[in-house]
Design a protein around this motif. Structure first.
Motif, PDB file in Angstrom:
ATOM      1  N   LEU A   1       0.814  -1.226   0.000  1.00 53.30           N
ATOM      2  CA  LEU A   1       0.000   0.000   0.000  1.00 53.30           C
ATOM      3  C   LEU A   1       0.841   1.267   0.000  1.00 53.30           C
ATOM      4  CD1 LEU A   1      -2.736  -1.107   2.573  1.00 53.30           C
ATOM      5  CD2 LEU A   1      -2.915  -1.066   0.087  1.00 53.30           C
ATOM      6  N   GLY A   2       2.160   1.102   0.039  1.00 48.88           N
ATOM      7  CA  GLY A   2       3.031   2.274  -0.019  1.00 48.88           C
ATOM      8  C   GLY A   2       3.521   2.749   1.320  1.00 48.88           C
TER       9      GLY A   2
ATOM     10  N   ARG B   1      -3.975   6.538   3.455  1.00 46.11           N
ATOM     11  CA  ARG B   1      -2.926   7.218   2.687  1.00 46.11           C
ATOM     12  C   ARG B   1      -2.246   6.253   1.703  1.00 46.11           C
ATOM     13  NH1 ARG B   1      -0.948   6.787   8.046  1.00 46.11           N
ATOM     14  NH2 ARG B   1       0.930   5.462   8.202  1.00 46.11           N
ATOM     15  N   VAL B   2      -3.071   5.602   0.925  1.00 43.50           N
ATOM     16  CA  VAL B   2      -2.571   4.646  -0.067  1.00 43.50           C
ATOM     17  C   VAL B   2      -1.779   5.369  -1.141  1.00 43.50           C
ATOM     18  CG1 VAL B   2      -3.302   3.093  -1.906  1.00 43.50           C
ATOM     19  CG2 VAL B   2      -4.370   2.947   0.327  1.00 43.50           C
ATOM     20  N   GLN B   3      -0.661   4.737  -1.565  1.00 41.66           N
ATOM     21  CA  GLN B   3       0.141   5.267  -2.665  1.00 41.66           C
ATOM     22  C   GLN B   3      -0.271   4.564  -3.957  1.00 41.66           C
ATOM     23  OE1 GLN B   3       2.339   7.745  -2.322  1.00 41.66           O
ATOM     24  NE2 GLN B   3       1.875   7.858  -0.129  1.00 41.66           N
ATOM     25  N   PRO B   4      -0.951   5.238  -4.879  1.00 42.61           N
ATOM     26  CA  PRO B   4      -1.452   4.573  -6.093  1.00 42.61           C
ATOM     27  C   PRO B   4      -0.357   3.886  -6.892  1.00 42.61           C
ATOM     28  CG  PRO B   4      -2.417   6.759  -5.853  1.00 42.61           C
ATOM     29  CD  PRO B   4      -1.328   6.668  -4.822  1.00 42.61           C
ATOM     30  N   ALA B   5       0.815   4.484  -6.975  1.00 45.17           N
ATOM     31  CA  ALA B   5       1.894   3.893  -7.776  1.00 45.17           C
ATOM     32  C   ALA B   5       2.312   2.546  -7.194  1.00 45.17           C
ATOM     33  CB  ALA B   5       3.085   4.851  -7.822  1.00 45.17           C
TER      34      ALA B   5
ATOM     35  N   VAL C   1       0.534   0.584  -5.253  1.00 44.70           N
ATOM     36  CA  VAL C   1      -0.552  -0.380  -5.389  1.00 44.70           C
ATOM     37  C   VAL C   1      -0.620  -0.915  -6.815  1.00 44.70           C
ATOM     38  CG1 VAL C   1      -3.047  -0.656  -5.306  1.00 44.70           C
ATOM     39  CG2 VAL C   1      -1.881   0.616  -3.504  1.00 44.70           C
ATOM     40  N   SER C   2      -0.457  -0.060  -7.799  1.00 43.90           N
ATOM     41  CA  SER C   2      -0.544  -0.500  -9.196  1.00 43.90           C
ATOM     42  C   SER C   2       0.572  -1.490  -9.528  1.00 43.90           C
ATOM     43  CB  SER C   2      -0.490   0.711 -10.128  1.00 43.90           C
ATOM     44  OG  SER C   2       0.733   1.422  -9.955  1.00 43.90           O
TER      45      SER C   2
END
Length: 803
Positions: free
Chosen positions: A165-166, A186-190, A192-193
């Motif tokens: 989740l970053g 506070r998830v980090q999209p990068a 997670v992707s």
């Protein structure tokens, strides 16, 4: 050139007192052996290397150790444990099962002390290997081992979820769970992707269909997942934390251990326990994989694979693991253990020797020295997703179903929760305590029930009959009135001396007071218990897996019948105290499953795997009193038995549509390659009696049509040109017995007329034997001696013949 042997000359005039003599017919010198690596080992080592590289980095990341420590452990595990270990095809290295232990040690004592603990654990493993106690580790309940791995898997998955989740994981499972809501906020999209892409490739790659999928699946899914996610992150220009491998010159090595002595001892014990148990269980699992490859067991002709891979030497494996941990800890690497994923990949990739394991370690060394710039492109989120998937897979549904089926789910659950909440050593200790408690509960949990049916009192004992259950057993037995019929069924596998004495004392007292007792089940010294003195039971034990039903004339159901006075045969009429055939069959099957199946299951499993290989065809009568396994002391797989009315062997061409006996003979001789055929007749044969009483003409029933194959025996006896055979010195009792003996000889002649039998006799590959069993005397006779035409002419008791 032949070898030159210096020798001293015997001629005094010889100017060269020591000369070179070439011994006659000396073999040529053996050329020095060159080290060769089979092509299969090279390809297997590459496959294992491609799996080990990303997993080693991921496990190092999960423990909080320097990432280089994972590469050191992978290289040392491959080279040292692979060279010295006792399981040639097991691959060792940093294992996911050690992640929680190592992470806790690093958090408590720091990295250099953790390396020292690894070294000390290796020393302990060396000591255990020298003491040859490796197989003791296998005595640990599988529920504890599976629970330990499941707890470690849960811990790994929860911790790596934060990186996916970053974020950054905490030091304990509870802290990670409590911090998960904030991390989700506070998830980090990068991150997670990249993680989702890694997991998608990891699970979808092995499922690519078609021929293209077969080719692509040769590339390990772990490598494809990490490489694909790395390439995607690089092309997309994502800003993510990536692998950072510092210079090897700054790599931290082991230092002197620092910390409380008791804590350090517990840490060494925990590391030794997890490393040893996982490695030894892994070696056993590799043996099972090797057993599925015939080329590794005996070598495949023409394949160049002549080396035979034997079963693992567990004590040597423990020594190899200990040496690997000493070297890995000294060089600043993670603890080393056998790794199931890499080991199974090694076997499936076609490895034929330990060279594949060693070579994979060499490839890791090369990668650690030359591929650092490439490795530093890997996002940490991708490695975390890979390790999280491994942790989830450690919680195996198959293992849960197995422990549930064996009623050990409390042991599994407590061990898992203990590892998650308190740590590996604490969780295993709790699991052992619960396992001992469950075993004691089962030992003391004995159900004793009493009920009356049709005037017969039944006492059913379920469970282990120990001194703890004697008071309850006595209360149940004293509920049976004096002089009553009683059946005591012991449905358990153990009875101690106190329970045995109590039961025997009651039985003697009850029978002395006019009652009857029937014991079924187990007791010391026999497989199925029988009363030592029962006036109403005419059956006697003759083999551990018999199935008989005793007829008791004095049961309540027989009391009203006219023949219930006790004379022989009084209770043999319909309904005279006999159970229905369906109930008898069900009771017999139940007794087999309870008492006999555990005894023969291992042997029958072997026969199911290997197929039948009997050495003898035994052709005998269908008479129910003739039990072949009893009179030949044989068991499953020993005899190929053919039974028919009168033990007849129709002559070739005389079958008239019935080829069953001829087919069985051909199958036994040509397919099973039996070494002997025995024709066994018996006393009181109804078929022979029918032959003597037969009259020419009249209606031809199926039985009469079959018995025509016995007419040559009748004619042979009627010739009168041969003396009657003698049974151990006495003449046959009557014409029926003489015909029974003559029939055996005649059927041996018929056997010799069959093409397959005649051919085997000519080639010396087959022997024919005649046998006669006297039912009333329980005496077996072998037909011996021969006259001019090679046929038997007299009989000897088997007990009078040399063993």
């Amino acid at each position: 050139m032949s070898a030159c042997v210096p020798t001293r000359a015997t001629d005094p005039s010889d100017s060269n007192p020591t000369r070179c003599v070439h011994p006659p017919h000396s073999p040529p010198p053996t050329p020095p052996r060159r080290f060769r690596i089979a092509g299969a080992d090279v390809s297997a080592s590459i496959a294992v290397f491609l799996i080990a590289l990303p997993l080693s980095l991921g496990i190092a990341l999960a423990t909080g150790a320097p990432l280089q420590a994972g590469l050191v452990a992978a290289a040392v595990g491959g080279i040292v444990a692979g060279r010295l270990g006792g399981s040639p095809l097991q691959v060792s290295g940093p294992a996911a099962g050690l992640t929680v232990v190592t992470a806790d040690l690093i958090h408590r004592y720091g990295w250099r002390t953790t390396c020292a603990i690894t070294v000390l654990a290796g020393v302990v493993q060396l000591g255990l290997g020298c003491l040859r106690v490796a197989r003791t580790a296998l005595a640990v309940s599988p529920a504890i081992v599976h629970g330990m791995l499941a707890g470690i898997g849960v811990t790994i998955a929860v911790a790596q979820l934060h990186i996916v989740l970053g974020g950054t994981p905490q030091s304990s499972v509870l802290d990670n769970l409590r911090g998960l809501p904030a991390q989700l906020a506070r998830v980090q999209p990068a991150a997670v992707s990249v993680s989702v892409l890694t997991l998608a490739l990891l699970f979808l790659w092995p499922r690519i269909p078609g021929r293209a999928g077969q080719l692509l699946r040769r590339v390990p899914a772990a490598l494809v997942a990490v490489a694909g996610a790395t390439a995607a992150a690089s092309f997309a220009g994502l800003t993510l934390p990536k692998v950072d491998l510092p210079s090897w010159s700054s790599h931290a090595l082991a230092g002197l251990p620092e910390g409380p002595l008791l804590g350090l001892a517990a840490a060494v014990l925990t590391t030794t326990l997890v490393c040893s148990v996982q490695s030894l269980l892994g070696a056993v699992a590799v043996d099972k994989l090797v057993a599925g490859r015939p080329d590794l067991i005996s070598g495949t002709p023409g394949s160049g694979r002549s080396a035979r891979v034997g079963r693992s030497d567990l004590n040597r494996e423990l020594l190899g693991q200990g040496a690997a941990n000493i070297v890995s800890g000294t060089l600043g690497g993670l603890p080393v253990a056998g790794v199931a994923v890499r080991s199974s990949a090694n076997v499936q990739a076609g490895a034929v020797s330990r060279n594949s394991t060693v070579l994979h370690g060499v490839l890791v060394v090369i990668a650690a020295l030359l591929m650092v710039p490439v490795l530093e492109f890997i996002p940490l989120a991708s490695l975390a997703a890979l390790v999280m998937a491994v942790g989830i897979q450690m919680v195996s549904l198959h293992h849960i179903r197995t422990v549930t089926r064996h009623r050990e789910i409390p042991v599994y659950a407590v061990t898992t929760l203990g590892v998650v909440l308190f740590g590996v050593l604490e969780g295993v200790t709790l699991g052992i305590a619960v396992a001992v408690g469950v075993a004691l509960h089962r030992l003391t949990r004995t159900r004793i029930t009493h009920h009356e049916r049709d005037g017969v009192h039944h006492v059913h004992v379920r469970g282990q009959l120990t001194f703890l259950a004697v008071p309850r057993l006595s209360r149940a037995l004293h509920l049976i009135p004096h002089g009553a019929d009683a059946v005591v069924e012991l449905d358990g596998s153990f009875m101690d001396h106190a329970a045995y004495e109590s039961l025997q004392d009651w039985q003697k007292t009850h029978t002395a007071q006019g009652g009857s007792v029937e014991l079924t089940g187990r007791r010391p010294g026999t497989r199925i218990a029988e009363p030592s003195d029962s006036a109403h039971c005419r059956c006697r034990p003759w083999t551990p897996w018999r199935n008989h039903q005793c007829e008791r004339p004095y049961t309540a159901s027989a009391a009203g019948h006219p023949g219930a006075s006790g004379e022989p045969g009084a209770a043999h009429g319909p309904g005279a105290g006999r159970e229905s055939s369906g109930h008898e069959l069900a009771r017999g099957i139940s007794a087999f499953q309870r008492n006999t199946a555990p005894i023969v299951r291992g042997e029958l499993a072997r026969l199911a795997r290997e197929g039948q290989q009997p050495d003898q065809l035994f052709l005998t009568c269908a008479d129910s009193r003739l039990v072949t396994s009893m009179i030949t002391s044989s068991g499953p797989g020993d005899l190929f038995v053919v039974r028919n009315v009168g033990n007849l062997v129709p002559l070739p061409g005389k079958e008239s549509g019935d080829d069953s006996v001829a087919a069985a003979i051909e199958y036994a001789v040509d397919v099973l390659k039996v070494r002997s055929i025995t024709v066994c007749g018996h006393s009181g044969c109804g078929a022979m009696q029918a032959l003597l009483n037969s009259e020419p003409g009249g209606t031809r029933t199926p039985l009469q049509r079959w018995l025509r194959h016995g007419l040559p025996s009748l004619e042979r006896m009627a010739e009168g040109t041969r003396p009657w055979a003698r049974l151990a010195g006495r003449a046959p009792a009557d014409a029926v017995e003489q015909l029974c003996l003559t029939n055996v000889v005649q059927q041996l002649e018929h056997l010799s007329a069959h093409e397959s039998v005649a051919r085997a006799l000519r080639e010396g590959e087959l022997e024919l034997h005649g046998m006669y069993f006297h039912v009333g005397e329980a005496q077996a006779y072998l037909l011996t001696g021969a006259d001019g035409d090679g046929l038997f002419d007299h009989v000897e008791a088997a007990t009078d013949l040399p063993a």
